[in-house]
Every structure is written in C-alpha cells, then in structure tokens.
Scaffold this active site. Structure first.
Site, mmCIF file in Angstrom:
data_model
loop_
_atom_site.group_PDB
_atom_site.id
_atom_site.type_symbol
_atom_site.label_atom_id
_atom_site.label_comp_id
_atom_site.label_asym_id
_atom_site.label_seq_id
_atom_site.Cartn_x
_atom_site.Cartn_y
_atom_site.Cartn_z
ATOM 1 N N HIS A 4 0.844 -1.190 0.000
ATOM 2 C CA HIS A 4 0.000 0.000 0.000
ATOM 3 C C HIS A 4 0.887 1.250 0.000
ATOM 4 O O HIS A 4 2.031 1.212 0.475
ATOM 5 C CB HIS A 4 -0.902 -0.022 1.240
ATOM 6 C CG HIS A 4 -1.863 1.107 1.345
ATOM 7 N ND1 HIS A 4 -1.536 2.303 1.964
ATOM 8 C CD2 HIS A 4 -3.143 1.236 0.919
ATOM 9 C CE1 HIS A 4 -2.576 3.107 1.911
ATOM 10 N NE2 HIS A 4 -3.557 2.497 1.293
ATOM 11 N N ARG A 13 1.155 3.711 1.929
ATOM 12 C CA ARG A 13 1.678 4.122 3.224
ATOM 13 C C ARG A 13 2.789 3.199 3.725
ATOM 14 O O ARG A 13 3.402 3.488 4.757
ATOM 15 C CB ARG A 13 0.552 4.157 4.269
ATOM 16 C CG ARG A 13 -0.123 5.505 4.389
ATOM 17 C CD ARG A 13 -1.034 5.576 5.590
ATOM 18 N NE ARG A 13 -0.335 5.401 6.858
ATOM 19 C CZ ARG A 13 -0.916 5.480 8.046
ATOM 20 N NH1 ARG A 13 -2.210 5.722 8.127
ATOM 21 N NH2 ARG A 13 -0.226 5.312 9.154
ATOM 22 N N LYS A 14 3.034 2.124 3.012
ATOM 23 C CA LYS A 14 4.057 1.187 3.459
ATOM 24 C C LYS A 14 5.433 1.590 2.912
ATOM 25 O O LYS A 14 5.579 2.601 2.237
ATOM 26 C CB LYS A 14 3.684 -0.234 3.034
ATOM 27 C CG LYS A 14 2.345 -0.687 3.603
ATOM 28 C CD LYS A 14 2.277 -0.563 5.115
ATOM 29 C CE LYS A 14 1.016 -1.165 5.729
ATOM 30 N NZ LYS A 14 -0.190 -0.365 5.468
ATOM 31 N N VAL A 15 6.444 0.791 3.211
ATOM 32 C CA VAL A 15 7.824 1.167 2.886
ATOM 33 C C VAL A 15 8.032 1.270 1.382
ATOM 34 O O VAL A 15 8.647 2.212 0.889
ATOM 35 C CB VAL A 15 8.808 0.166 3.527
ATOM 36 C CG1 VAL A 15 10.248 0.526 3.174
ATOM 37 C CG2 VAL A 15 8.624 0.132 5.042
#
Length: 380
Positions: free
Chosen positions: A180, A182-184
C-alpha cells in the site's frame, strides 16, 4: 492553515512511468511475466524460497490462513492493536479472531497473553510486526509448535526488517506483506506472501486465480489447446503486471528508503531526549525495524491529550495520525470479551509523526519545534 508537512508520501524516483509503459506495450496488463519476476525478486530479498503476489495484504492474510486449514469454528489469536485487516482476514475465512494483549514497550503480541488465549478451538496465531518492528518471533514459533498451531506473520509494514540478523520473511512458514502507498515500498495496492513450502506456494497461486489448475502464463506459452479446470473454489486476487513493474522499481530503492527512514527516526529520537512528556519508540536489541511509522507516546503526566495535541499540530500545518487502532474497540468488533489494558493505553496515548523519504530536515525540525512548543506551553 494549509498543511505544510504531510504525514507521508510514496518515494518515487521518476522513471517508473516509462517502465510501466514498456510493460503495457508488451500486451500483458494483467497477471503475467512481470508478476513472476517480481515474486522471484521479492522472495530473494526476504530470504524465502517462494513469494506469491496478491491484490493486497488483506487477501494475502486471508489466503495464507485458508491454505493452513483455518475455517468456520476455528479461532485465530491476533493482537487488537493492529489495522482492522488483521482481524478481517480471519473473519473472511469464517473463523473467529481472538484478541490478546501486547507488550507495552514493543506494541507486539505478548506471548504470555497469547498462551492464556489458547483454547481447544485455536487453529493459528497471527503475530503482527507492528509499524515495521519485528515481533520476538522465536518464542511465538515455539509456542505454536508446542500446541500444534499454525502461524502466519502479518508483516504488512516489515519489508526490509530483520530479526536477530534474519530478514522478516525468512523465519516462519508464511509471512504476508503490504504494498500500500503508506508502506515502505508500494505498487499502489498489492500484497505478497513469503512462502517456504513449494506445494503451498503452488496452491496459493491457484487459489488467487479462482483455483484454476493452469496459469495464464502456461496457457499462453503452449502450442496446444489447454482446457483448464477448477478442482476447488478460489478467489480473484491477482496482481497486474503493471503493478509488478512498479514493485520491481521500488525494490531497487528499498535500501535507500530504509536508510533515509532510519536517519529521520534517529533525528526524532535525539530530539525527544530533550523533551518532557513525549516518549520515543522502544528499541529492542534483537530487531532492525523499517520505521514504516514513527509513533511517539505521551507519558502518564502529559498535560495534553493525544487528540488535542494532534489538533494543535494540524493547526500549525503538521499532519499526524493516531496511534495504531484497537480493533476490539471498533463497532464492527464490539461485544468481544477482551480485557486488554496495554492495548487500550497504547492506542489512546500514541500518535504518529511525519516520516518519509522526501521529508526535509527543515520540515522535520518544524515538526519537532511545534511538538515541543505545544507540550511545553500546555505544561506551563
């Protein structure tokens, strides 16, 4: 005032559009050769023999539980302190999520609480590597083995994290990652399952494609007519080749992203040493985290509440987010008998500060200054 410091932003270097355009030009716009290439590269990075791409981490968790036999009448022990997808993946299989409390320092599942939650109906344990901090996984694996339980790691935030020097994804039989924004790293939407049993990997690839017994790649590569069959029921959880191409670009940047997140986290931690009432994240010596988010906690004597502080920061143009949600406190999971004091305290007292590659030192200094100003002013 308009937001001056966003909470997060994906890190893209600028050549991703051209790479995706090249993939589109091949004619493969659904699941195809780029997905297999991305799976292989991802598996190598996390130290797993196989990786299976899906639409998102929720479907990854649901499929992982399903192939381990989790179904109606079963219970799966999960933390309440997690994104709601952790529990939803259990529910999607007709099973019941059973909430256990956390270690108040790491925000990860407390093994003692997990053992207390085991019943004859327990089928699996799902530890979450919260905010990219690896759970102390060895005791959880031992506990699962001792009780004959399956284990699935919710590694949504943990691509690039390491536990006792070993990458998350190389430890347990199944670990599920999120891609997603918002992930790394991101593919827009997407998930990945690190798999250690080739037979399970093959079944997962079938289940994600309606349980069809032959892949699109195999059908397109044959010189004879292929009539597929469907030996069981499955889902449509396929990643596209366009997403996989973006994922391959992101994997090339992973070390750079992790280094920058670590640098920014260190700047926050150093600043918080001089600031009363606000606690920096706990750092266990067994783990290297991804710093997917930087969650601070207001101490018991803090003169301001979490939400009040978030509002004050937003008025200054600093976007924040609440700490990790407590699933059992949401209406959709109301009525559970869980008594989780550490979970409740953590979700009410913590907030996440902006942290992402592209955040400038000047922006970060502004966040620190505004945080210090509000806590000090309210304490006066």
């Amino acid at each position: 005032m308009s937001v001056q410091v966003p909470f997060t932003r994906p890190y893209l270097r600028g050549d991703e559009g051209a790479a995706v355009a090249q993939t589109i030009a091949t004619g493969w716009v659904s699941q195809g050769p780029k997905v297999r290439e991305f799976e292989a590269a991802f598996a190598e990075r996390v130290g797993a023999p196989e990786a299976v791409a899906t639409t998102n981490c929720t479907t990854a968790l649901q499929l992982a539980l399903y192939v381990l036999g989790v179904g109606p009448g079963d219970e799966v022990i999960v933390p309440s302190l997690s994104f709601i997808a952790t529990a939803n993946a259990v529910w999607q299989n007709g099973a019941t999520p059973v909430f256990a409390d956390i270690d108040p320092r790491t925000y990860n599942l407390d093994p003692v609480a997990v053992e207390r939650a085991i019943t004859p109906r327990t089928k699996a344990i799902m530890p979450v590597h919260q905010l990219g901090l690896p759970a102390d996984i060895d005791p959880r694996l031992a506990l699962a083995e001792a009780h004959g339980l399956a284990i699935v790691e919710d590694a949504a935030c943990a691509i690039g994290a390491r536990y006792k020097g070993r990458p998350i994804g190389s430890l347990g039989p199944l670990a599920c990652f999120s891609l997603h924004p918002r992930k790394v790293i991101t593919t827009g939407e997407g998930g990945m399952i690190a798999v250690h049993d080739p037979a399970i990997a093959e079944r997962l690839r079938q289940l994600r494609q309606h349980a069809m017994d032959v892949s699109d790649l195999a059908r397109h590569g044959t010189k004879d007519v292929v009539i597929e069959s469907y030996p069981e029921r499955g889902w449509n959880s396929r990643m596209t080749d366009m997403q996989a191409t973006l994922g391959l670009c992101q994997l090339e940047l992973l070390d750079e992203i992790l280094d920058e997140r670590t640098r920014q986290a260190a700047r926050y931690t150093a600043a918080l040493e001089r600031l009363q009432y606000v606690e920096a994240p706990y750092e266990p010596n067994y783990a290297e985290r991804t710093w997917q988010s930087y969650a601070v906690r207001l101490g018991p004597a803090a003169p301001v509440g979490r939400t009040e502080l978030m509002r004050a920061l937003l008025l200054d143009g600093v976007a924040t987010r609440r700490g990790v949600m407590a699933i059992h406190m949401e209406k959709s999971y109301a009525g559970t008998a869980a008594v989780l004091p550490h979970t409740v305290a953590a979700t009410r007292e913590s907030l996440m500060l902006p942290l992402f590659p592209g955040l400038t030192d000047e922006q970060q200094d502004y966040v620190i200054d505004r945080l210090a100003t509000h806590v000090t002013a309210l304490a006066a």
